[in-house]
Design an enzyme around this catalytic site. Structure first.
Site, mmCIF file in Angstrom:
data_model
loop_
_atom_site.group_PDB
_atom_site.id
_atom_site.type_symbol
_atom_site.label_atom_id
_atom_site.label_comp_id
_atom_site.label_asym_id
_atom_site.label_seq_id
_atom_site.Cartn_x
_atom_site.Cartn_y
_atom_site.Cartn_z
ATOM 1 N N HIS A 164 13.031 26.164 39.446
ATOM 2 C CA HIS A 164 13.945 27.099 38.772
ATOM 3 C C HIS A 164 13.360 27.596 37.437
ATOM 4 C CE1 HIS A 164 18.306 28.299 37.642
ATOM 5 N NE2 HIS A 164 17.456 28.863 36.810
ATOM 6 N N GLU B 81 -3.094 21.096 21.886
ATOM 7 C CA GLU B 81 -1.904 21.490 21.142
ATOM 8 C C GLU B 81 -0.606 20.846 21.661
ATOM 9 O OE1 GLU B 81 -2.683 23.158 18.623
ATOM 10 O OE2 GLU B 81 -0.752 23.868 17.866
ATOM 11 N N GLU C 262 25.150 30.024 32.702
ATOM 12 C CA GLU C 262 24.646 28.728 32.240
ATOM 13 C C GLU C 262 25.293 28.305 30.916
ATOM 14 O OE1 GLU C 262 23.167 27.150 34.388
ATOM 15 O OE2 GLU C 262 21.908 28.494 35.571
ATOM 16 N N HIS D 20 12.353 31.647 33.369
ATOM 17 C CA HIS D 20 11.733 31.275 34.645
ATOM 18 C C HIS D 20 10.229 31.563 34.616
ATOM 19 C CE1 HIS D 20 15.921 32.590 36.466
ATOM 20 N NE2 HIS D 20 16.012 31.439 35.817
ATOM 21 N N HIS E 72 16.546 29.774 27.820
ATOM 22 C CA HIS E 72 16.218 29.455 29.211
ATOM 23 C C HIS E 72 15.490 30.622 29.860
ATOM 24 C CE1 HIS E 72 16.598 28.378 33.404
ATOM 25 N NE2 HIS E 72 17.404 29.397 33.653
HETATM 26 O O1 2HA Z 1 20.864 34.189 36.036
HETATM 27 O O2 2HA Z 1 18.647 32.165 34.832
HETATM 28 O O3 2HA Z 1 19.929 30.056 35.725
HETATM 29 C C1 2HA Z 1 20.451 33.594 34.914
HETATM 30 C C2 2HA Z 1 19.777 32.325 35.197
HETATM 31 C C3 2HA Z 1 20.519 31.277 35.888
HETATM 32 ZN ZN ZN Z 2 17.751 30.362 35.450
#
Ligand code: 2HA
Ligand code: ZN
Length: 271
Positions: A210, A169, A116, A141, A139
């Protein structure tokens, strides 16, 4: 030279990745972080004139030329970063011209920065335009935020309003709202550009089915944004389909903004 394993920026990345793993936000190799480092904080630990490798970028990152980033590696597991940062992360510099990155440290097993990286660098470009002190893109998930993208409409305003209403909040933490993207193939410049468009005037973008990106001046700010969205999404999911008997009204959210001297994103609340 000082020992880079004791550098505060590397300790911070190790702590954050371990923390995110423990929260369940980063299964297997899920998630990635990029941390913009200042030359003066890296120089005591690393010879910045020694380039180990160069890697191509398939977009123009010229605006970031000369900038240093500590970036987690592709296919690497967050659970392993702290015990072996030299294989699971690395320090890179965006080269003059902006079409290559120079690896200065790390990725010692021959690995590379996160898939990414285009999204991270494109996000850094727009966030730096908005805020010269911006430093972190993170980033992951988190399950509740991802679950919410299946059952909630993916409109920026509607999604933001629901989050704001779940927990007092939220408006205080992200008065500018969140951006939401429909499902897209990840790991390329297309999703990078779409994310950067959302982050021009926000610090959170959610990718349907995602995950989420948070941006901030430091690790705590980026992490705190994700943490707050995920908590609000958890409340949303706990409520599920049960009828809501009372919530926070627009008038109350406006009073809240007033009390905290914040400006909620224009046009989202009705007076
Ligand atoms: O593999 O989160 O978006 C890493 C990730 C891809
Ligand atoms: Zn990801």
């Amino acid at each position: 030279m000082y020992n880079i394993y004791e550098a505060p920026f590397l300790r911070e990345l190790c702590d954050t990745t371990a923390n995110m793993y423990r929260l369940g936000w980063d299964e297997r190799n899920g998630g990635n972080i990029s941390y913009r480092l200042k030359q003066e904080e890296v120089a005591p630990y690393l010879d910045l004139s020694r380039v180990l490798r160069t890697l191509p970028l398939d977009f123009d990152a010229g605006e970031l030329a000369g900038e240093l980033f500590l970036v987690t590696g592709t296919t690497k597991y967050f659970k392993n970063v702290a015990k072996c940062p030299q294989n699971n992360t690395g320090i890179l510099r965006v080269a003059e011209g902006g079409h290559t990155v120079e690896i200065l440290w790390g990725y010692e097993d021959g690995s590379r920065p996160t898939s990414e990286l285009p999204t991270h660098l494109m996000n850094h470009i727009v966030r730096l335009r908005a805020d010269p002190d911006h430093r972190v893109v993170l980033h992951c998930h988190p399950a509740n935020t991802v679950a919410m993208t299946f059952v909630h409409e993916l409109d920026d305003r509607a999604f933001t309003l629901t989050l704001w209403r779940m927990m007092t909040e939220c408006l205080v933490v992200f008065p500018e709202g969140v951006g939401v993207l429909p499902w897209m193939v990840c790991g390329n410049t297309e999703i990078g550009a779409a994310s950067a468009e959302k982050l021009r005037d926000r610090r959170v973008v959610i990718w349907a089915a995602h995950g989420i990106f948070g941006a901030g001046r430091d690790m705590d700010e980026a992490f705190g944004l994700v943490e707050t969205v995920e908590k609000a999404a958890e409340i949303y999911n706990l409520i599920g389909t049960r009828p809501i008997l009372q919530s926070i009204t627009d008038a109350e959210l406006l009073r809240l903004a007033d009390a905290f001297h914040l400006v909620p994103r224009a046009g989202y609340l009705q007076a």
